[in-house]
Design a protein around this motif. Sequence first.
Motif, PDB file in Angstrom:
ATOM      1  N   ASP A 100      -1.300  -7.964   0.684  1.00  0.00           N
ATOM      2  CA  ASP A 100      -2.467  -7.427   1.387  1.00  0.00           C
ATOM      3  C   ASP A 100      -2.478  -5.902   1.298  1.00  0.00           C
ATOM      4  O   ASP A 100      -1.426  -5.256   1.209  1.00  0.00           O
ATOM      5  N   ASP A 142      -3.187  -3.286   3.843  1.00  0.00           N
ATOM      6  CA  ASP A 142      -3.338  -3.180   5.295  1.00  0.00           C
ATOM      7  C   ASP A 142      -3.815  -1.788   5.675  1.00  0.00           C
ATOM      8  O   ASP A 142      -3.189  -0.782   5.309  1.00  0.00           O
ATOM      9  N   GLU A 200      -6.786  -6.320   4.940  1.00  0.00           N
ATOM     10  CA  GLU A 200      -6.779  -6.578   6.372  1.00  0.00           C
ATOM     11  C   GLU A 200      -6.949  -5.249   7.096  1.00  0.00           C
ATOM     12  O   GLU A 200      -6.196  -4.312   6.856  1.00  0.00           O
TER      13      GLU A 200
END
Length: 208
Positions: A127, A129, A165
Amino acid sequence: MDVSNPIADVVPSAHGPVLAVLASTSTPLTGRAIAELTRPRVSQSRAARILIELTGSGLVDRTPAGAASLFSLNREHVAASAVEALTSLRQRLWSRISEHADGWPKPPDGVVVYGSAARGDGGGASDIDLLVIRPADVDPDDADWHAAVTDLAARVTRWSGNPCEILDRSGQELRAMAAAGERLLSEIRRDGRAIVGSISLVPAPKAA
């Protein structure tokens, strides 16, 4: 995008890490030094073979230095600019994120990338982030703000191929997290990279 070795997305062989080292410096290096600097690590014997190939193509210059040889990227080669671009993919991603945030109706106070993307130790499926710090005068339910955050997440995935995210918090909410001893803030402060604003906007969590 392989966040630990972005050039691998285009140059999946051991040539990628070797080229990344050469592109990162203008100082000629020995084959041993180049091998030691590669991430992921390339053996000295493999690096030596790659350097011979790259020297033969003219992309790398070789200079005798006693019993050793020094190698450097030939920046006059037509492919050199492409190599340099491939080795700076993470920085180009951060720049795009910053440019996107600057265009919001109410730009965020800060945008911090954290986790494996910031540390550079993730992989192709890791991901991206992001902590997005919402201005105090923007309501968390503000439609324009929500649309901008949602669009940023979608664009980061489009730009990198990685899921994105986003942790959307105001400065007040971050201070409340710090007062509660939220350990994630320690991780963000330790490893995070501020793309917009300063890492100092992330408060230190209260000790247990």
